[in-house]
Motif scaffolding. Sequence first.
Motif, PDB file in Angstrom:
ATOM      1  N   THR A  53       0.856  -1.180   0.000  1.00 24.72           N
ATOM      2  CA  THR A  53       0.000   0.000   0.000  1.00 24.72           C
ATOM      3  C   THR A  53       0.893   1.232   0.000  1.00 24.72           C
ATOM      4  OG1 THR A  53      -1.722  -1.166   1.222  1.00 24.72           O
ATOM      5  CG2 THR A  53      -1.830   1.243   1.234  1.00 24.72           C
ATOM      6  N   VAL A  54       0.551   2.168  -0.883  1.00 28.10           N
ATOM      7  CA  VAL A  54       1.277   3.442  -0.936  1.00 28.10           C
ATOM      8  C   VAL A  54       0.286   4.580  -0.808  1.00 28.10           C
ATOM      9  CG1 VAL A  54       3.127   2.502  -2.388  1.00 28.10           C
ATOM     10  CG2 VAL A  54       1.218   3.694  -3.452  1.00 28.10           C
ATOM     11  N   GLY A  55       0.800   5.705  -0.349  1.00 24.60           N
ATOM     12  CA  GLY A  55       0.010   6.922  -0.267  1.00 24.60           C
ATOM     13  C   GLY A  55       0.411   7.865  -1.377  1.00 24.60           C
ATOM     14  N   HIS A  56      -0.123   9.066  -1.318  1.00 22.06           N
ATOM     15  CA  HIS A  56       0.211  10.094  -2.305  1.00 22.06           C
ATOM     16  C   HIS A  56       1.717  10.312  -2.309  1.00 22.06           C
ATOM     17  CE1 HIS A  56       0.243  13.632  -4.720  1.00 22.06           C
ATOM     18  NE2 HIS A  56       0.685  14.388  -3.724  1.00 22.06           N
ATOM     19  N   GLY A  57       2.263  10.458  -3.480  1.00 25.60           N
ATOM     20  CA  GLY A  57       3.703  10.622  -3.601  1.00 25.60           C
ATOM     21  C   GLY A  57       4.421   9.295  -3.673  1.00 25.60           C
ATOM     22  N   GLY A  58       3.687   8.200  -3.582  1.00 28.26           N
ATOM     23  CA  GLY A  58       4.283   6.883  -3.712  1.00 28.26           C
ATOM     24  C   GLY A  58       4.952   6.355  -2.461  1.00 28.26           C
ATOM     25  N   HIS A  59       4.733   7.003  -1.336  1.00 29.70           N
ATOM     26  CA  HIS A  59       5.343   6.554  -0.090  1.00 29.70           C
ATOM     27  C   HIS A  59       4.703   5.250   0.369  1.00 29.70           C
ATOM     28  CE1 HIS A  59       7.469  10.320   0.191  1.00 29.70           C
ATOM     29  NE2 HIS A  59       6.334  10.949  -0.029  1.00 29.70           N
ATOM     30  N   VAL A  60       5.529   4.245   0.612  1.00 28.54           N
ATOM     31  CA  VAL A  60       5.031   2.946   1.062  1.00 28.54           C
ATOM     32  C   VAL A  60       4.524   3.102   2.488  1.00 28.54           C
ATOM     33  CG1 VAL A  60       5.643   0.548   1.553  1.00 28.54           C
ATOM     34  CG2 VAL A  60       6.617   1.700  -0.453  1.00 28.54           C
ATOM     35  N   THR A  61       3.259   2.705   2.687  1.00 29.02           N
ATOM     36  CA  THR A  61       2.668   2.816   4.022  1.00 29.02           C
ATOM     37  C   THR A  61       2.412   1.459   4.660  1.00 29.02           C
ATOM     38  OG1 THR A  61       0.429   2.929   3.115  1.00 29.02           O
ATOM     39  CG2 THR A  61       1.572   5.040   3.487  1.00 29.02           C
ATOM     40  N   ASP A  62       2.433   0.394   3.825  1.00 27.39           N
ATOM     41  CA  ASP A  62       2.185  -0.932   4.382  1.00 27.39           C
ATOM     42  C   ASP A  62       2.690  -2.000   3.413  1.00 27.39           C
ATOM     43  OD1 ASP A  62       1.282  -2.780   6.264  1.00 27.39           O
ATOM     44  OD2 ASP A  62      -0.737  -2.867   5.433  1.00 27.39           O
ATOM     45  N   VAL A  63       3.226  -3.071   3.967  1.00 28.34           N
ATOM     46  CA  VAL A  63       3.635  -4.242   3.196  1.00 28.34           C
ATOM     47  C   VAL A  63       3.111  -5.466   3.942  1.00 28.34           C
ATOM     48  CG1 VAL A  63       5.583  -5.617   2.351  1.00 28.34           C
ATOM     49  CG2 VAL A  63       5.746  -3.116   2.368  1.00 28.34           C
ATOM     50  N   LYS A  64       2.398  -6.305   3.208  1.00 29.94           N
ATOM     51  CA  LYS A  64       1.852  -7.526   3.813  1.00 29.94           C
ATOM     52  C   LYS A  64       2.189  -8.726   2.935  1.00 29.94           C
ATOM     53  CE  LYS A  64      -1.991  -5.304   6.126  1.00 29.94           C
ATOM     54  NZ  LYS A  64      -3.414  -5.091   6.208  1.00 29.94           N
ATOM     55  N   PHE A  65       2.302  -9.850   3.568  1.00 29.79           N
ATOM     56  CA  PHE A  65       2.508 -11.115   2.875  1.00 29.79           C
ATOM     57  C   PHE A  65       1.276 -11.971   3.158  1.00 29.79           C
ATOM     58  CE2 PHE A  65       6.622  -9.265   3.712  1.00 29.79           C
ATOM     59  CZ  PHE A  65       7.253  -9.397   2.488  1.00 29.79           C
ATOM     60  N   PRO A  66       0.252 -11.863   2.280  1.00 22.35           N
ATOM     61  CA  PRO A  66      -1.037 -12.515   2.545  1.00 22.35           C
ATOM     62  C   PRO A  66      -0.989 -14.034   2.595  1.00 22.35           C
ATOM     63  CG  PRO A  66      -1.177 -11.000   0.670  1.00 22.35           C
ATOM     64  CD  PRO A  66       0.238 -11.077   1.069  1.00 22.35           C
ATOM     65  N   THR A  67      -0.001 -14.628   1.945  1.00 21.61           N
ATOM     66  CA  THR A  67       0.134 -16.085   1.967  1.00 21.61           C
ATOM     67  C   THR A  67       1.569 -16.416   2.345  1.00 21.61           C
ATOM     68  OG1 THR A  67       0.843 -16.288  -0.338  1.00 21.61           O
ATOM     69  CG2 THR A  67      -1.544 -16.281   0.068  1.00 21.61           C
ATOM     70  N   ALA A  68       1.842 -17.691   2.462  1.00 28.31           N
ATOM     71  CA  ALA A  68       3.204 -18.136   2.783  1.00 28.31           C
ATOM     72  C   ALA A  68       4.029 -18.363   1.519  1.00 28.31           C
ATOM     73  CB  ALA A  68       3.142 -19.401   3.624  1.00 28.31           C
ATOM     74  N   ALA A  69       3.505 -17.959   0.360  1.00 25.86           N
ATOM     75  CA  ALA A  69       4.199 -18.204  -0.911  1.00 25.86           C
ATOM     76  C   ALA A  69       5.595 -17.594  -0.923  1.00 25.86           C
ATOM     77  CB  ALA A  69       3.373 -17.644  -2.071  1.00 25.86           C
ATOM     78  N   TYR A  70       5.784 -16.495  -0.234  1.00 26.44           N
ATOM     79  CA  TYR A  70       7.089 -15.831  -0.233  1.00 26.44           C
ATOM     80  C   TYR A  70       8.182 -16.715   0.380  1.00 26.44           C
ATOM     81  CZ  TYR A  70       6.629 -14.856   4.760  1.00 26.44           C
ATOM     82  OH  TYR A  70       6.516 -14.983   6.114  1.00 26.44           O
ATOM     83  N   LYS A  71       7.806 -17.635   1.263  1.00 26.37           N
ATOM     84  CA  LYS A  71       8.781 -18.484   1.941  1.00 26.37           C
ATOM     85  C   LYS A  71       9.469 -19.456   0.992  1.00 26.37           C
ATOM     86  CE  LYS A  71       6.439 -18.329   6.409  1.00 26.37           C
ATOM     87  NZ  LYS A  71       5.786 -19.117   7.466  1.00 26.37           N
ATOM     88  N   LYS A  72       8.820 -19.737  -0.130  1.00 26.17           N
ATOM     89  CA  LYS A  72       9.361 -20.696  -1.093  1.00 26.17           C
ATOM     90  C   LYS A  72      10.166 -20.012  -2.193  1.00 26.17           C
ATOM     91  CE  LYS A  72       5.356 -23.573  -0.252  1.00 26.17           C
ATOM     92  NZ  LYS A  72       4.050 -23.942  -0.740  1.00 26.17           N
ATOM     93  N   MET A  73      10.292 -18.707  -2.117  1.00 25.71           N
ATOM     94  CA  MET A  73      10.953 -17.963  -3.185  1.00 25.71           C
ATOM     95  C   MET A  73      12.406 -17.659  -2.822  1.00 25.71           C
ATOM     96  SD  MET A  73       7.946 -15.221  -4.052  1.00 25.71           S
ATOM     97  CE  MET A  73       8.693 -14.618  -5.547  1.00 25.71           C
TER      98      MET A  73
END
Length: 143
Positions: free
Chosen positions: A53-73
Motif C-alpha cells: 500500500t502506498v500513499g500520495h507521492g508513492g510513499h510505502v505505508t504498508d507491506v503484507k505477505f497474505p500467503t506463505a508463498a514468499y517463503k518458497k521464493m
Amino acid sequence: MIEEVVMPSSHTEQLDQLLTQFQEQQRAMVEIQRRLREIRVTATAPRKVVSVTVGHGGHVTDVKFPTAAYKKMPPAELAGVLVDTIADAQRKAADEAAALMAPQMPPGLDAKAMFSGELDVEAFTPPESGLPEPLRAVLRTEG
C-alpha cells in the motif's frame, strides 16, 4: 483627511467577481490537497506473494505477505516481486492524483505526465520568440 475612493460600479463588480473566482479556486485547491493526502492504493503481486500500500507521492505505508508463498521464493525473486509490486502501487497512486488534479491543470498540460515524472519541461517554457536573448540563453542552458 483621508478621502474614500469610489470606483465605478463596473470596476467594483469586476473586482468582486475576481475575488469570488479566486476564493472558489482556493477552496477547490484545499479540497484537492485533502483528497491527495487521503490517497491510499494497494497492489498485490501474482499468487498473492506480497501486497503493498502506498500513499500520495508513492510513499510505502504498508507491506503484507497474505500467503506463505514468499517463503518458497529465492531472495532475489522475492525482491524483484516486491519492487514490481511497489512500482505498480505507485503508478496507481500517481494515476489517482492526476485524476484529481486534471481539472485544475492549465490547458495543454497533462496531469498524468506530471505525476509520473514524464512531463516535458518545455510545456512550462514560453515560446522563445519575443523573449530577450539573455533569457533565451538561460533557458537553453537550463534545459
